[in-house]
Design a protein around this motif. Structure first.
Motif, short mmCIF file in Angstrom:
data_model
loop_
_atom_site.label_atom_id
_atom_site.label_comp_id
_atom_site.label_asym_id
_atom_site.label_seq_id
_atom_site.Cartn_x
_atom_site.Cartn_y
_atom_site.Cartn_z
N MET A 81 75.12 47.69 26.76
CA MET A 81 74.76 46.55 27.61
C MET A 81 75.90 46.23 28.56
SD MET A 81 72.88 43.13 26.54
CE MET A 81 73.44 41.57 27.20
N TYR A 102 75.54 45.40 31.95
CA TYR A 102 74.92 44.96 33.21
C TYR A 102 75.68 43.75 33.73
CZ TYR A 102 71.42 43.70 36.60
OH TYR A 102 70.78 43.42 37.76
N PHE A 149 75.74 40.62 36.19
CA PHE A 149 74.91 39.78 37.06
C PHE A 149 75.59 39.60 38.39
CE2 PHE A 149 73.14 38.74 33.01
CZ PHE A 149 71.79 38.65 33.31
N SER A 199 50.83 37.46 46.29
CA SER A 199 51.72 38.51 46.77
C SER A 199 51.07 39.89 46.64
CB SER A 199 53.02 38.49 45.96
OG SER A 199 52.74 38.65 44.59
N THR A 250 56.80 34.93 45.58
CA THR A 250 56.81 36.14 44.75
C THR A 250 56.97 37.39 45.59
OG1 THR A 250 55.31 35.00 43.26
CG2 THR A 250 55.57 37.35 42.93
N ALA A 301 60.50 37.76 46.28
CA ALA A 301 61.21 38.28 45.11
C ALA A 301 61.00 39.79 44.98
CB ALA A 301 60.73 37.56 43.85
N ASN A 302 59.76 40.22 45.19
CA ASN A 302 59.46 41.65 45.12
C ASN A 302 60.21 42.43 46.20
OD1 ASN A 302 57.72 41.55 42.94
ND2 ASN A 302 55.92 41.18 44.22
N GLN A 311 63.80 42.64 45.27
CA GLN A 311 63.91 43.56 44.13
C GLN A 311 63.88 45.01 44.62
OE1 GLN A 311 62.71 46.18 41.24
NE2 GLN A 311 60.96 45.35 42.33
N PHE A 334 67.40 46.45 44.03
CA PHE A 334 67.24 46.85 42.63
C PHE A 334 67.80 45.82 41.66
CE2 PHE A 334 67.14 50.86 44.93
CZ PHE A 334 65.88 51.29 44.55
N ALA A 369 66.42 43.38 39.97
CA ALA A 369 65.15 42.78 39.57
C ALA A 369 65.37 41.49 38.78
CB ALA A 369 64.37 43.77 38.72
N PHE A 370 66.29 41.55 37.83
CA PHE A 370 66.46 40.42 36.93
C PHE A 370 66.86 39.17 37.71
CE2 PHE A 370 68.22 38.53 32.93
CZ PHE A 370 67.03 38.58 32.25
N TYR A 393 64.02 37.83 40.07
CA TYR A 393 62.93 37.12 39.39
C TYR A 393 63.40 35.85 38.70
CZ TYR A 393 60.16 41.16 40.55
OH TYR A 393 59.51 42.13 41.25
N ILE A 394 64.65 35.87 38.21
CA ILE A 394 65.18 34.63 37.61
C ILE A 394 65.26 33.54 38.67
CG2 ILE A 394 67.27 33.54 36.68
CD1 ILE A 394 66.07 35.04 34.51
N SER A 412 63.61 33.26 41.49
CA SER A 412 62.31 32.74 41.95
C SER A 412 61.60 31.97 40.83
CB SER A 412 61.43 33.86 42.48
OG SER A 412 61.50 34.97 41.66
N THR A 413 61.85 32.35 39.56
CA THR A 413 61.26 31.59 38.47
C THR A 413 61.81 30.16 38.45
OG1 THR A 413 61.01 33.59 37.17
CG2 THR A 413 60.93 31.52 35.97
N THR A 463 56.30 27.70 34.85
CA THR A 463 56.60 28.88 35.67
C THR A 463 55.38 29.80 35.67
OG1 THR A 463 57.58 30.00 33.78
CG2 THR A 463 59.08 28.81 35.21
N PRO A 464 55.22 30.59 36.73
CA PRO A 464 54.04 31.46 36.79
C PRO A 464 54.08 32.53 35.70
CG PRO A 464 55.11 31.31 38.93
CD PRO A 464 56.05 30.72 37.93
N MET A 520 55.65 35.72 36.87
CA MET A 520 57.12 35.82 36.82
C MET A 520 57.58 36.17 35.41
SD MET A 520 58.80 35.47 39.50
CE MET A 520 57.97 35.65 41.05
N ILE A 575 59.82 39.39 34.52
CA ILE A 575 61.12 39.31 33.84
C ILE A 575 61.09 40.18 32.58
CG2 ILE A 575 62.66 37.77 32.57
CD1 ILE A 575 62.11 35.68 34.72
N PHE A 596 60.80 44.10 34.20
CA PHE A 596 61.95 44.62 34.95
C PHE A 596 63.25 44.17 34.32
CE2 PHE A 596 58.62 44.44 38.20
CZ PHE A 596 58.67 45.75 38.66
N GLY A 597 63.26 42.92 33.84
CA GLY A 597 64.49 42.32 33.37
C GLY A 597 65.05 43.04 32.16
N LEU A 656 66.79 46.45 32.44
CA LEU A 656 68.15 46.54 32.96
C LEU A 656 69.19 46.54 31.85
CD1 LEU A 656 67.97 44.19 36.03
CD2 LEU A 656 67.96 46.67 35.97
N PHE A 657 68.82 46.02 30.69
CA PHE A 657 69.78 45.98 29.59
C PHE A 657 69.69 47.24 28.73
CE2 PHE A 657 69.01 41.55 30.64
CZ PHE A 657 70.30 41.16 30.92
#
Lengths: 223, 219
Positions: A1, A3, A5, A166, A174, A177-178, A181, A185, A187-188, A191-192, A194-195, B63-64, B67, B71, B74-75, B78-79
Motif C-alpha cells: 500500500m 499510494y 494522495f 453523466s 460526475t 469527476a470522470n 479521472q 488517473f 480516481a480516488f 471521486y472523493i 465530488s462525493t 451521496t449518490p 459515487m 469509489i 476505482f478507489g 489503487l490500494f
C-alpha cells in the motif's frame, strides 16, 4: 500500500469542477420546479380530476416509479430519436428528471390532498367556488405544507440520482469527476472530492427547501 | 447484416435479468444484516455508537449511489486490491442498502410505545432481551411494508452497476442496443422487465400497508 494522495490537480481542473457543479444545480433547479408543478397536476387528476384521465396518470406514475432512472434517461436520449424527437444531452437530462420527479411527487402530494378535511371542500363550494377554484385557493397550499418535508427528501434523492446523467455525456459534476479521472488517473481523489461536493450540495439543498417552505407557507398555520 | 427478432433481444435481456435478481438479493440480504447492526447502534445507550450509526446513514444517504460505486470500484483498486465489478457492485449496494434499511427500521422501533420498554424493563429484562422478546416482534410487523417497498429501490439501484461494467439487465440493454441499433425497442423492453420485477413488490407493499392500518384501527 504505497499510494500517495495528491489533491494538487484540483487547481488545474477547478473550471471543470465549477462548471459541473453549476450544471448539477441547474438540473435540479429546473427539475424541482417543473417536476413539482407536474406532480401537482398529476396529483389533482388522481385525487379530484376527470375519471377518464385517472388511469392514464396512474399508468404514468406506476411506470416511472417501478423502472430505474438510468433506463428512463436512456430511453429518452437514445430511444426517442427513432420517433423523431431529438434532444440534446442537457434537454434529455432535464426532461428525465422532470418526468421522474413528477411521478414521485404526485404520489406524495396526493397524500397531502387526501388528508384535507372534507369541510374545506364544502366550505369552498358554499362560497360558490368551482371545484377547481376550491382546489387552487383553499386546498392546494395547506396540502403542500403537510407533505413539504417528504417532498423535500424526494427532491434531494432526485438531485443525488442526477449523477447518472453523466452517462449520456451531460456535463454535470460526475462528468467532471470522470473527466479528471481519465486525465490524471487519480480516481480516488476525483471521486472523493465530488462525493464531498455532493454531500454538501445535499445538505445545502435541504436548507434551501426549508427556507422555500418558510417563504411559501403561512407561518404558524395550523395543519 | 444479421437481423434480430424481438425474441432474440428479449432472450438475451432475460438471461441478464438473472444477474439483476442475484445482485438485488445479495444486496438486500447483506444490507439487511448490516442494517440490523446499524439499528442496534442507533438504539444503543452509548453516545459514540449512536453518533457512528447516524453519520454512516447521513453519509450514505447524502451521496449518490453512483459515487459510492465509483469509489468502491476505482478507489480500492489503487490500494493494490483487485476489485472485480461484481465485488464492487455488491459491496457498494450492500452498504447503501444498509443505510436505508437501518433508518427505516429505526423509525419502526421508535413507533413502539414507550410503555412497552418500561413494562419489559420492569420484568427485569436486559436491553437485548427487551429487543428480542418485546420490541422487535412488534416493530417487525410495522416494518414489513416499508421494507418490501424499499426492495424496489434496491432493484432499481442495481441498474447503476452497469456503469462500472457489471453485466446485468441495464448493461445487457446497452450491449444489445449496440448490436441491433434499436434503442427504442430494447430500452422499452428493459424498462418493462424492470417493471415486471418491481411492480408486484410495490403493489404488495401497498396492500400490506393497508392491511396493517386496518389492524391498527381495530385496536
Amino acid at each position: 500500500m504505497n499510494y500517495h494522495f495528491e489533491f494538487g490537480w484540483l487547481f488545474e481542473y477547478y473550471p471543470q469542477i465549477v462548471k459541473g457543479i453549476a450544471i448539477t444545480i441547474e438540473l435540479i433547479a429546473v427539475g424541482a420546479v417543473a417536476g413539482i408543478l407536474l406532480g401537482i397536476v398529476c396529483a389533482w387528476v388522481r385525487a379530484l380530476g376527470p375519471a377518464w384521465l385517472k388511469p392514464v396518470v396512474a399508468a404514468y406514475v406506476e411506470l416511472i416509479r417501478n423502472t430505474p432512472f438510468l433506463i428512463q434517461l436512456f430511453f429518452i436520449f437514445f430511444g426517442l430519436p427513432s420517433l423523431g424527437v431529438q434532444l440534446s444531452e442537457l434537454q434529455a437530462a432535464n426532461l428525465a428528471m422532470v418526468v421522474n420527479l413528477g411521478a414521485y411527487s404526485s404520489e406524495i402530494i396526493r397524500a397531502g390532498i387526501q388528508a384535507t378535511p372534507r369541510g374545506q371542500f364544502e366550505a369552498g363550494a358554499s362560497l360558490a367556488m368551482s371545484p377547481f377554484e376550491t382546489f387552487r385557493h383553499v386546498v392546494l397550499v395547506p396540502s403542500l405544507q403537510r407533505i413539504w418535508p417528504a417532498l423535500s427528501s424526494q427532491v434531494v434523492i432526485v438531485m443525488l440520482g442526477s449523477a447518472v446523467v453523466s452517462q449520456i455525456a451531460a456535463e454535470d459534476l460526475t462528468f467532471a469527476a470522470n473527466f479528471i479521472q481519465s486525465r490524471t488517473f487519480r480516481a480516488f481523489e476525483a471521486y472523493i472530492v465530488s462525493t464531498v461536493v455532493y454531500l454538501m450540495l445535499a445538505i445545502l439543498l435541504r436548507q434551501v427547501l426549508v427556507m422555500v417552505g418558510w417563504a411559501i407557507f403561512p407561518r404558524g398555520a395550523a395543519q | 447484416m444479421i437481423e434480430f427478432t424481438i425474441w432474440d433481444i428479449l432472450r438475451n435481456l432475460l438471461l441478464a435479468t438473472r444477474w439483476t435478481i442475484v445482485l438485488s438479493l445479495v444486496s438486500f440480504v447483506g444490507g439487511g444484516m448490516i442494517g440490523l447492526v446499524l439499528l442496534f447502534l442507533r438504539l444503543s445507550r452509548r453516545k459514540w455508537a449512536r453518533a457512528l450509526a447516524k453519520y454512516y446513514i447521513e453519509l450514505f444517504q447524502g451521496t449518490p449511489l453512483l459515487m459510492q460505486l465509483f469509489i468502491a470500484f476505482f478507489g480500492l483498486g489503487l490500494f493494490g486490491i483487485d476489485v472485480p465489478a461484481w465485488l464492487a457492485a455488491g459491496l457498494a449496494l450492500i452498504l447503501w442498502t444498509a443505510a436505508f434499511l437501518g433508518e427505516i427500521w429505526r423509525g419502526c422501533v421508535e413507533a413502539i410505545a414507550k410503555g412497552q420498554w418500561e413494562a419489559s424493563a420492569s420484568l427485569g429484562m436486559g436491553r437485548l432481551q427487551q429487543m428480542r422478546h418485546v420490541i422487535l416482534p412488534q416493530a417487525m410487523r410495522i416494518a414489513v411494508p416499508p421494507t418490501v417497498g424499499f426492495s424496489v429501490q434496491v432493484i432499481k439501484g442495481t441498474a447503476l452497476t452497469s456503469i462500472i461494467g457489471f453485466v446485468e439487465l441495464s448493461k445487457a440493454g446497452t450491449v444489445v442496443t449496440n448490436a441491433t441499433f434499436q434503442p427504442f425497442t430494447v430500452y422499452g423492453l428493459v424498462a418493462l422487465i424492470y417493471f415486471a420485477l418491481c411492480w408486484p413488490l410495490s403493489k404488495s407493499s401497498q396492500i400490506l400497508e393497508r392491511k396493517l392500518n386496518v389492524a391498527h384501527r381495530n385496536h
